[in-house]
Write a protein that holds these residues in place. Structure first.
Motif, short mmCIF file in Angstrom:
data_model
loop_
_atom_site.label_atom_id
_atom_site.label_comp_id
_atom_site.label_asym_id
_atom_site.label_seq_id
_atom_site.Cartn_x
_atom_site.Cartn_y
_atom_site.Cartn_z
N THR A 79 -30.13 17.40 23.48
CA THR A 79 -31.12 16.82 24.38
C THR A 79 -32.45 17.52 24.15
OG1 THR A 79 -30.60 18.38 26.16
CG2 THR A 79 -29.46 16.27 26.21
N CYS A 123 -26.34 16.48 34.07
CA CYS A 123 -27.68 17.03 33.95
C CYS A 123 -27.69 18.35 34.72
CB CYS A 123 -28.75 16.07 34.45
SG CYS A 123 -28.52 15.39 36.11
N SER A 137 -22.99 20.56 29.37
CA SER A 137 -23.32 19.76 28.20
C SER A 137 -22.13 18.90 27.79
CB SER A 137 -23.71 20.67 27.03
OG SER A 137 -24.81 21.48 27.35
N THR A 173 -34.40 11.97 21.02
CA THR A 173 -34.53 13.26 20.35
C THR A 173 -35.23 13.11 19.00
OG1 THR A 173 -32.32 12.99 19.38
CG2 THR A 173 -32.47 14.20 21.46
N THR A 179 -27.84 13.58 28.81
CA THR A 179 -27.79 13.32 27.38
C THR A 179 -28.15 11.87 27.07
OG1 THR A 179 -25.98 14.91 27.23
CG2 THR A 179 -26.35 13.49 25.32
N ARG A 200 -32.05 20.55 31.66
CA ARG A 200 -31.39 19.72 30.66
C ARG A 200 -31.25 18.31 31.24
NH1 ARG A 200 -27.32 19.69 26.51
NH2 ARG A 200 -26.23 17.69 26.58
#
Length: 471
Positions: free
Chosen positions: A208, A408, A403, A196, A191, A188
């Motif tokens: 993400t 990350c 999240s 996106t 963000t 991930r």
């Protein structure tokens, strides 16, 4: 056992000789021999055409790109030219243009295999989709177990051997969960680091886009090729020395550990002990914000109203068509007051700031937890809605805090549990430290080994499949 790296395959394609077409044909054979059900749509002829274009460029002496001929499966939440966009629903959505990640991969020479299954509108962690089908987790030779969601077909497509890269999206964990459940690597990004665009939204705050691959080194190579196309220059972290000696790994006092099944916690603890023996420093650390962030994710004041708002604004005709496992969970979204929604966003930012300050003050390089607290459940155990909801919540509980806190995070294989199912080690780093986290995760992988060396090959993967280790 070994598998050629993505970098090595792309270099071979670039030297010419029709290698991209051979890669494509191998992927097609693997797909046709598989009964894992990773895809909702697979277009062999389109794959051949793309591969031939790459080979033609190489034959002309052109550089076909750092991902030349690399096969990529695409989650059916992404718009993809030539394919309908269903987002796991009962009927196709209106046409959307391709977005950043798909276009960037094409620009770098990658070839698209098809679209993999997703949970309906990506609203679920188990991977179950009664509308379009649920892929088979290849690690259980008898029962149909959950593949992890919402990028349900992503990890399965890697083991099928039809793709070397799988595209997923991650709101509360939808890349890391299937990575853990199927024994691959899923990342991930921070963000907002990558656009996106071209992806059906679930939460404008938390969504993400990202990748799953077999190894950290593969994922790191692909990320470094893609990142500049999103406007990010190479960072000094790109040159982080290999090895874990001196790495300060925080082991948080958190329900991410205490709520994990004992056998799963033991596997991850064993992996961390190996890192300690290799020179890493394990540090017990209090991070109460992890648990609070999880609670605030599950109170439904961010994701649910954002999702409901998108549907009411753009796809109102799809709301009555939602399957009950999605529709009933969405029902209370309309009761969230605007003032409560705004307060939830404010509290998320506050918690994130506190965590980032703590990591900096205590000089913690990474936080480490199990990715999933439970093994992927058999689908037969989820026939009652209450059982599904419990499994869904537990499968999200390990990943949604990262999240919510703008960390990350990456999941990589830690081992197999007592039932022979994969267990993921989740490593989390501060926002913006993506390349640093990937470099450190690669160092961790150098100690623990890749999924093939750590886990072996899944029982449901045949000799013609994945990892028919194509050299």
């Amino acid at each position: 056992m070994s598998r050629p790296s993505i970098e090595a395959v792309a270099a071979q394609v670039g030297r010419g000789g029709g290698v991209a077409r051979r890669e494509a044909e191998a992927a097609i054979r693997c797909h046709e021999a598989s009964d894992l059900g990773a895809y909702i749509a697979f277009d062999a002829e389109a794959l051949r055409r793309q591969a031939d274009e790459v080979d033609a460029a190489a034959a002309r002496g052109e550089d076909p790109g750092p991902l030349a001929g690399i096969t990529v499966s695409v989650k059916d939440l992404y718009a993809l030219d030539g394919y309908p966009l269903r987002a796991g629903t009962k009927r196709p959505l209106p046409a959307w243009p391709e977005g950043f990640l798909v276009r960037a991969l094409r620009e770098l020479g990658a070839v698209i295999t098809g679209k993999t299954h997703t949970v309906e509108f990506a609203f679920g962690a188990v991977g179950l989709n009664p509308n379009t089908g649920t892929p088979v987790n290849p690690w259980d030779p008898v029962e149909h177990r959950a593949p992890g969601g919402s990028s349900a077909g992503a990890g399965v497509s890697l083991w099928e051997g039809s793709a070397r890269i799988a595209l997923g999206s991650d709101t509360g964990g939808s890349i890391r969960i299937p990575a853990s459940a199927t024994g691959v690597v899923g990342f991930r990004p921070t963000t907002g680091r990558w656009p996106t665009t071209g992806v059906v939204p679930l939460s404008t705050t938390l969504d993400t886009v990202g990748l799953l691959t077999h190894t950290v080194e593969d994922l790191r190579y692909v990320f470094r090729a893609l990142d500049p196309l999103a406007g990010h220059a190479r960072e000094t972290a790109d040159a982080t020395p290999e090895g874990v000696s001196g790495l300060r790994i925080g082991v948080p006092a958190s329900r991410l550990w205490t709520d994990a099944d004992p056998g799963i916690a033991a596997v991850v603890e064993g992996a961390l002990a190996e890192l300690s023996a290799a020179g890493a420093t394990l540090l017990k650390i209090d991070v109460p914000e992890l648990d609070e962030a999880g609670e605030r994710y599950f109170d439904g004041r961010i994701v649910q109203p954002e999702f409901r708002g998108f549907l009411e604004r753009d796809l109102p005709e799809w709301i009555p068509l939602l399957h009950s496992i999605i529709g009933k969970r969405l029902g209370a979204a309309g009761d969230v007051r605007a003032i409560d929604y705004l307060a939830a966003l404010h509290e998320r930012r506050r918690l994130s700031a506190v965590v980032h300050a703590r990591l900096a003050s205590e000089r913690i390089d990474l936080l480490a937890t199990p990715t999933l607290p439970i093994a992927p459940p058999p689908l037969a155990a989820l026939s009652r809605l209450a059982a599904y909801r419990d499994a869904n919540r537990r499968m999200l509980s390990g990943t949604c805090p990262a999240s919510m806190l703008d960390l990350c995070a990456i999941s990589l294989p830690a081992g197999l549990d007592g039932e022979g199912m994969p267990v993921g080690l989740q490593l989390m780093g501060p926002a913006g430290s993506d390349l640093t986290l990937l470099a450190r995760a690669a160092a961790v992988e150098s100690v623990l080994g890749t999924n093939l060396t750590r886990l072996g090959t899944p029982p449901r993967v045949g000799a013609s499949s994945p990892a028919e280790l194509r050299e």
